[in-house]
Design an enzyme around this catalytic site. Structure first.
Site, PDB file in Angstrom:
ATOM      1  N   LYS A  56     -40.833 -18.443 -12.116  1.00  0.00           N
ATOM      2  CA  LYS A  56     -40.185 -19.202 -11.641  1.00  0.00           C
ATOM      3  C   LYS A  56     -38.672 -18.550 -11.702  1.00  0.00           C
ATOM      4  O   LYS A  56     -38.434 -18.001 -12.516  1.00  0.00           O
ATOM      5  CB  LYS A  56     -40.219 -20.735 -12.168  1.00  0.00           C
ATOM      6  CG  LYS A  56     -39.425 -21.681 -11.481  1.00  0.00           C
ATOM      7  CD  LYS A  56     -39.315 -23.087 -12.097  1.00  0.00           C
ATOM      8  CE  LYS A  56     -38.589 -23.923 -11.568  1.00  0.00           C
ATOM      9  NZ  LYS A  56     -39.192 -25.274 -12.134  1.00  0.00           N
ATOM     10  N   SER A 131     -40.094 -29.270  -9.429  1.00  0.00           N
ATOM     11  CA  SER A 131     -39.225 -28.271  -8.607  1.00  0.00           C
ATOM     12  C   SER A 131     -39.913 -26.910  -8.631  1.00  0.00           C
ATOM     13  O   SER A 131     -39.571 -26.009  -7.944  1.00  0.00           O
ATOM     14  CB  SER A 131     -37.802 -28.209  -9.695  1.00  0.00           C
ATOM     15  OG  SER A 131     -38.305 -27.761 -10.989  1.00  0.00           O
ATOM     16  N   SER A 155     -41.806 -31.158 -13.428  1.00  0.00           N
ATOM     17  CA  SER A 155     -41.785 -30.309 -12.221  1.00  0.00           C
ATOM     18  C   SER A 155     -42.870 -29.012 -12.304  1.00  0.00           C
ATOM     19  O   SER A 155     -42.849 -28.174 -11.739  1.00  0.00           O
ATOM     20  CB  SER A 155     -40.215 -29.426 -12.640  1.00  0.00           C
ATOM     21  OG  SER A 155     -39.509 -30.297 -12.146  1.00  0.00           O
TER      22      SER A 155
END
Length: 453
Positions: A56, A131, A155
């Site tokens: 990420k 997210s 997330s």
């Protein structure tokens, strides 16, 4: 797609070929937008040798651009490896590809990224969640064997549920946050997204453990989970009845069938209720935005990333850099966080939210004193469409079943259990006592094998 477990047996040459295949596939499947490199027409970033794991865009990898999918961090090159990256490399893994995300991990759809939106591999009209939407889409779309994400209020678990992969958030402090771009420091936790539960255990084992570089790291013994997985362990599982009943009808029916299967497989099921989720949402958004307003104050045009060119003096540098650099959702949360910390409202909001957090944590601990695991939905619905007009409040409600787990600092995992009539994924969430990830992974493996057979 081969599993992590299988890839760990590959030779150096086979791993290089695997990376080439994944790189070519990412170019062909460019429209999914799981990787930031897909928006920039670049090859997937790579660091070191080993089994490729996607990362990420808020986790520091030395020499890679780290932007948290924000305009304000464009051009910032990470000067060091995060502790999880050091651990990955030491255990035979190689960071490979930068996953798209909601800007500064604030969102539930990966639509607030500066680079553009990520599509759900199950249905391109649907959001992948957020997210860590890029991390989930990469795994579910066959563009990654596994990925790392971060989970502040769901997330990792929510996008895993929307895309149909496994998403595992360890207990707070079990995995080092050193090198993670902070959103809310008391809630953030790095987690893993994988094709199956065993891979989740393998990847978790590679990154977990005490780290002196992180003051919030739990200095307790860590025993590897993957070698000790026990699919036959019979557990006492508390079903959160009010949360299951409040979910969308298709989600509810799928979970009720799953509960019946757990009973049939010898697990003891008891029924409990948790507080009305409106308390979770209020406490979470006060605490998270308060911490975000402090954490994001460092992006001022002096130290990191992009500085506005339209400046005459110091004040204009701060104002214009932040106004131009942050997206709408990030600005909204900074304003809310600054408001709840202001002198007239600190006691009324922030202190009350911390008291509510302690109460929520105590309620979880009370249930887990008597039970091994908690069972409840991950999301109230399946993945929603991009063109669904949602207010900020409606978007915040997407995390209604995940945020309280972060408030309590517990471990949670999202496991696919069914499909709805449109072939969208439905997942169940299991939650464990703090630092009892072994029981959580045992229960998740039992659930996964039950569904597959």
């Amino acid at each position: 797609m081969i599993t992590l477990k299988e890839a760990l047996k590959y030779s150096k040459e086979e791993l290089e070929n695997l990376k080439k295949e994944l790189n070519e596939k990412a170019k062909k499947e460019k429209k999914i937008g799981a990787y930031i490199e897909q928006f920039l027409d670049k090859d997937l970033s790579v660091s070191g040798e080993g089994v490729p794991v996607a990362i990420k865009d808020n986790i520091s990898v030395k020499g890679w651009e780290l932007t948290s999918a924000s305009k304000i961090l464009q051009g910032y090159i990470a000067p060091y490896d995060a502790s999880v990256i050091v651990n990955l490399k030491a255990n035979g893994f190689s960071p490979f590809g930068r996953c798209n995300m909601d800007e500064f991990a604030m969102g539930s759809s990966t639509a607030s990224s500066y680079y553009g939106k990520t599509l759900n591999p199950l249905n391109f009209e649907r959001v992948p969640g957020g997210s860590s939407g890029g991390s989930a889409a990469a795994v579910a779309g066959g563009l990654a064997l596994a990925s790392l994400g971060s989970d502040t209020g769901g997330s990792v678990r929510q996008p895993a549920a929307f895309c149909g992969c496994v998403g595992f958030k360890p207990s707070y402090g079990r995995v080092s946050r050193y090198g993670l771009a902070s959103y809310s420091s008391s809630l953030d936790q790095i987690g893993v997204l994988t094709q199956n539960v065993e891979d989740a255990a393998i990847l978790y084992d590679a990154i977990a453990g005490y780290d002196k570089m992180d003051s919030t790291s739990a200095n307790i013994e860590f025993i590897k989970t993957a070698p000790n997985l026990n699919v036959n362990k019979k557990l006492k599982i508390a079903v959160i009845e009010n949360y299951v009943n409040d979910a969308d009808s298709e989600v509810k029916n799928a979970l009720l069938k799953t509960i019946d299967m757990l009973k049939a497989n010898g697990h003891e099921i008891v029924y409990k209720n948790l507080l009305d989720s409106k308390f979770d949402i209020a406490a979470y958004y006060i605490i998270a935005t308060a911490e975000a307003s402090a954490n994001l104050s460092r992006y001022d045009g002096v130290r990191y990333g992009k500085r506005s060119e339209n400046i005459q003096n110091l004040k204009e540098m701060y104002v214009n850099t932040r106004s131009e650099g942050f997206g709408e959702e990030v600005k909204r949360r900074i304003l809310l966080g600054t408001f709840v910390l202001s002198s007239g409202y600190y006691d009324a909001y922030y202190i009350k939210a911390q008291k509510a957090r302690a109460f929520i944590k105590a309620k979880y601990e009370e249930i887990l004193q008597d039970c091994d695991l908690i069972f409840m939905p991950v999301t109230p619905t399946t993945a929603f469409k991009f063109d669904t007009q949602k207010s900020p409040m409606q978007t915040y409600l997407e995390d209604v079943y995940t945020i309280s787990v972060n408030l309590a600092g517990l471990g949670g995992i999202s496991v696919p259990v069914a499909k709805d009539k449109e072939e969208l994924n439905i997942s169940a969430q299991l939650i464990c006592k703090a630092y009892d990830e072994q029981t959580l992974l045992d229960g998740a493996l039992s659930l996964e094998q039950m569904i597959k057979h």
